[in-house]
Design an enzyme around this catalytic site. Structure first.
Site, short mmCIF file in Angstrom:
data_model
loop_
_atom_site.label_atom_id
_atom_site.label_comp_id
_atom_site.label_asym_id
_atom_site.label_seq_id
_atom_site.Cartn_x
_atom_site.Cartn_y
_atom_site.Cartn_z
N GLU A 34 10.25 -2.19 7.23
CA GLU A 34 11.32 -1.45 7.90
C GLU A 34 12.33 -1.04 6.82
O GLU A 34 13.07 -1.89 6.31
CB GLU A 34 11.95 -2.35 8.97
CG GLU A 34 13.27 -1.87 9.55
CD GLU A 34 13.27 -0.40 9.99
OE1 GLU A 34 12.40 -0.01 10.77
OE2 GLU A 34 14.14 0.34 9.50
N CYS A 66 1.51 -3.03 15.62
CA CYS A 66 1.50 -2.70 14.19
C CYS A 66 0.77 -3.77 13.36
O CYS A 66 1.06 -4.96 13.47
CB CYS A 66 2.94 -2.55 13.71
SG CYS A 66 3.07 -2.25 11.94
N CYS A 78 6.61 -7.14 7.26
CA CYS A 78 7.75 -6.63 8.03
C CYS A 78 8.18 -7.70 9.02
O CYS A 78 7.35 -8.42 9.57
CB CYS A 78 7.36 -5.36 8.79
SG CYS A 78 8.75 -4.62 9.67
N ASN A 94 -3.40 4.04 16.54
CA ASN A 94 -4.51 3.79 15.61
C ASN A 94 -4.95 2.34 15.74
O ASN A 94 -4.15 1.43 15.55
CB ASN A 94 -4.08 4.06 14.17
CG ASN A 94 -3.83 5.54 13.94
OD1 ASN A 94 -4.63 6.38 14.34
ND2 ASN A 94 -2.72 5.87 13.31
N GLU A 142 0.82 -1.20 0.00
CA GLU A 142 0.00 0.00 0.00
C GLU A 142 0.86 1.25 0.00
O GLU A 142 1.93 1.29 0.60
CB GLU A 142 -0.88 0.00 1.24
CG GLU A 142 -1.86 -1.14 1.18
CD GLU A 142 -2.75 -1.22 2.39
OE1 GLU A 142 -3.69 -2.00 2.35
OE2 GLU A 142 -2.50 -0.50 3.37
N CYS A 161 3.20 8.27 1.35
CA CYS A 161 3.77 7.34 2.32
C CYS A 161 4.01 6.04 1.55
O CYS A 161 3.05 5.41 1.09
CB CYS A 161 2.77 7.17 3.45
SG CYS A 161 3.25 5.96 4.68
N CYS A 207 -1.25 5.49 10.07
CA CYS A 207 -0.03 4.82 10.51
C CYS A 207 -0.34 3.49 11.17
O CYS A 207 -1.16 3.44 12.09
CB CYS A 207 0.69 5.64 11.56
SG CYS A 207 1.47 7.07 10.93
N SER A 228 11.49 5.70 15.44
CA SER A 228 10.32 5.23 16.19
C SER A 228 10.79 4.84 17.59
O SER A 228 11.36 3.77 17.78
CB SER A 228 9.69 4.02 15.49
OG SER A 228 9.11 4.44 14.29
N CYS A 242 6.66 -5.39 15.73
CA CYS A 242 6.16 -4.51 16.79
C CYS A 242 4.74 -4.94 17.16
O CYS A 242 3.93 -5.26 16.29
CB CYS A 242 6.18 -3.05 16.34
SG CYS A 242 7.82 -2.53 15.84
N1 SAH Z 1 9.07 0.48 10.01
C1 SAH Z 1 9.29 1.86 10.15
C2 SAH Z 1 8.42 2.70 9.25
C3 SAH Z 1 7.00 2.28 9.07
S1 SAH Z 1 5.92 2.46 10.41
C4 SAH Z 1 9.11 2.27 11.62
O1 SAH Z 1 8.63 1.47 12.40
O2 SAH Z 1 9.50 3.39 11.95
C5 SAH Z 1 5.64 4.22 10.49
C6 SAH Z 1 5.23 4.70 11.86
O3 SAH Z 1 3.92 4.22 12.20
C7 SAH Z 1 6.15 4.23 12.96
O4 SAH Z 1 6.50 5.25 13.84
C8 SAH Z 1 5.30 3.19 13.65
O5 SAH Z 1 5.72 2.98 14.95
C9 SAH Z 1 3.94 3.80 13.55
N2 SAH Z 1 2.86 2.84 13.82
C10 SAH Z 1 2.85 1.51 13.62
N3 SAH Z 1 1.68 0.97 14.03
C11 SAH Z 1 0.91 1.99 14.48
C12 SAH Z 1 -0.41 2.09 15.00
N4 SAH Z 1 -1.18 1.02 15.12
N5 SAH Z 1 -0.87 3.30 15.37
C13 SAH Z 1 -0.08 4.41 15.21
N6 SAH Z 1 1.16 4.39 14.71
C14 SAH Z 1 1.66 3.19 14.35
FE1 SF4 Z 2 7.71 -3.04 11.03
FE2 SF4 Z 2 7.54 -0.40 11.53
FE3 SF4 Z 2 5.41 -2.04 11.86
FE4 SF4 Z 2 7.45 -2.17 13.56
S1 SF4 Z 2 6.09 -0.40 13.22
S2 SF4 Z 2 6.41 -3.94 12.60
S3 SF4 Z 2 9.17 -1.80 12.18
S4 SF4 Z 2 6.45 -1.56 9.95
#
Ligand code: SAH
Ligand code: SF4
Length: 374
Positions: free
Chosen positions: A165, A118, A111, A295, A91, A104, A338, A219, A115
């Protein structure tokens, strides 16, 4: 399957043409056709030698990735499902804000970082995206916007904050960045690109040495090792000490704006203890904090804090001298915000090909407010 022409940086294309004894001079014209004139059919590249055009047609694909679905949020955010040569999808999300239109982009299918907050993480890692598939998201979405919205609808900024990532797919993201920045490529300014990373320490160390200078977002999500490990298993290997030792090596002049992203999850990392730890860890002069209220997505285990709690956290950081903003939640009604991105929508049945996205009211109504800085 031929490799994509969008995989190649200007210098690589030049070298390939020279090595194959077709004019290296053609690289500049080819880049011009692709990235300035948006002409993807080599037969129309009128100032490129026939031999060169034939070589490209034989060896490379000049097709854009297909956009197989798109959705428009109430707030103007558009989500695109982009299909790759092997049928995998990722996406890309176009987010309008003031005078900007930010794309974005995704760096991987899924990934591996895992996390716990996520949505992408629930997919696991399917594969890295190739350079051309990263550049291709930009090209395909821009072409779609030209065709469907109008010639004035131009993407201005890019954030590597989609699925994946980016530093785990280092070489491809580096080459894609070179193409985004190169004057013969898309010619975007360094300040218009932001790379967000979960903190892959060896790659951050390398980044300081050889990655084109773009904005960097880390992050962080917690300044306490135990809490961060719970949220981000990567912290077991690369804890806060190791992370900050690597960050300190980044020349600040080149990466002028280090932003710390701090996802706020109710009762997890939003207490006074968290505020104090964060203020102690970061230097208020060199860091900018971007709060991201969690989110929600189907099956997510965390909760978004109340607006009151979010504002309280913001106030606490501002009182301690930090530049602190709240990231506006955009596109949550189509799961484009996000952390809500995931490729395999059919499985969770979140959208219907004919009727478009299914709106989930609980998160659609959860828009906090515009970016707040005080
Ligand atoms: N993998 C990278 C970039 C993609 S995620 C990273 O983790 O930084 C982009 C941002 O969205 C990151 O700061 C991540 O922590 C945040 N993110 C992931 N899941 C989320 C959620 N459920 N609600 C809000 N932000 C989230
Ligand atoms: Fe991967 Fe970023 Fe999601 Fe963590 S927040 S699982 S590094 S995409």
């Amino acid at each position: 399957m031929k490799p994509s022409i969008f995989d190649l940086s200007h210098d690589e294309l030049k070298k390939i043409l020279t090595d194959n004894k077709v004019s290296g001079f053609g690289a500049t014209q080819i880049f011009d056709w692709l990235y300035k004139k948006w002409e993807f059919n080599p037969e129309n590249w009128s100032n490129v030698a026939k031999k060169t055009r034939e070589f490209i047609q034989e060896q490379y694909s000049t097709e854009l990735n297909k956009i197989v679905w798109n959705g428009l949020s109430k707030d103007g955010t558009r989500k695109f499902l982009v299909k790759m040569y092997d049928g995998q999808t990722v996406e890309a999300v176009a987010i309008p804000a003031r005078d900007r239109l930010t794309l974005c982009v995704s760096s991987q299918v899924g990934c591996a970082v895992g996390c716990t907050f996520c949505h992408t993480a629930t997919q696991g890692l399917k594969r890295h995206l190739k350079t051309g598939e990263v550049v291709g998201q930009y090209m395909s979405v821009q072409q779609w916007l030209f065709d469907n919205v109008g010639p004035e609808e131009k993407l201005t900024n890019i954030v590597y904050m989609g699925q994946g990532e980016p530093l785990h797919n280092y070489e491809n993201m580096k080459r894609a960045t070179e193409i985004f920045l190169h004057e013969r490529g898309l010619g975007l300014g360094q300040r218009r690109i932001t790379l967000s990373t979960s903190g892959l320490v060896p790659a951050i160390e390398k980044l300081a040495l050889d990655f084109p200078p773009v904005n960097l977002a880390i992050s962080l999500h917690s300044a306490r090792n135990d809490v961060r490990t719970e949220m981000m298993p990567i912290n077991k290997v690369y804890d806060l000490d190791r992370l900050f030792a690597a960050i300190k090596k980044i020349p600040l002049k080149a990466h002028r704006r280090i932003t710390y992203e701090y996802l706020l999850a109710d009762g997890v990392n939003d207490t006074m203890e968290d505020v104090v730890a964060l203020a102690e860890l970061l230097n208020s002069k060199e860091s900018k904090i971007n709060l991201i209220p969690f989110n929600e997505f189907p099956g997510s285990k965390y909760k978004r804090p109340s607006e009151q709690k979010i504002m309280w956290f913001l106030d606490q950081m501002i009182k301690r001298g930090f530049t602190c903003t709240i990231r506006t939640t955009k596109g949550s009604d189509i799961l484009a915000a996000c952390g809500q991105l995931k490729s395999e929508y059919d499985k969770v049945n979140l959208w219907n090909k004919d009727e478009g996205p299914v709106v989930i009211p609980s998160i659609a109504n959860n828009v906090v407010q515009n970016q707040t800085t005080r």
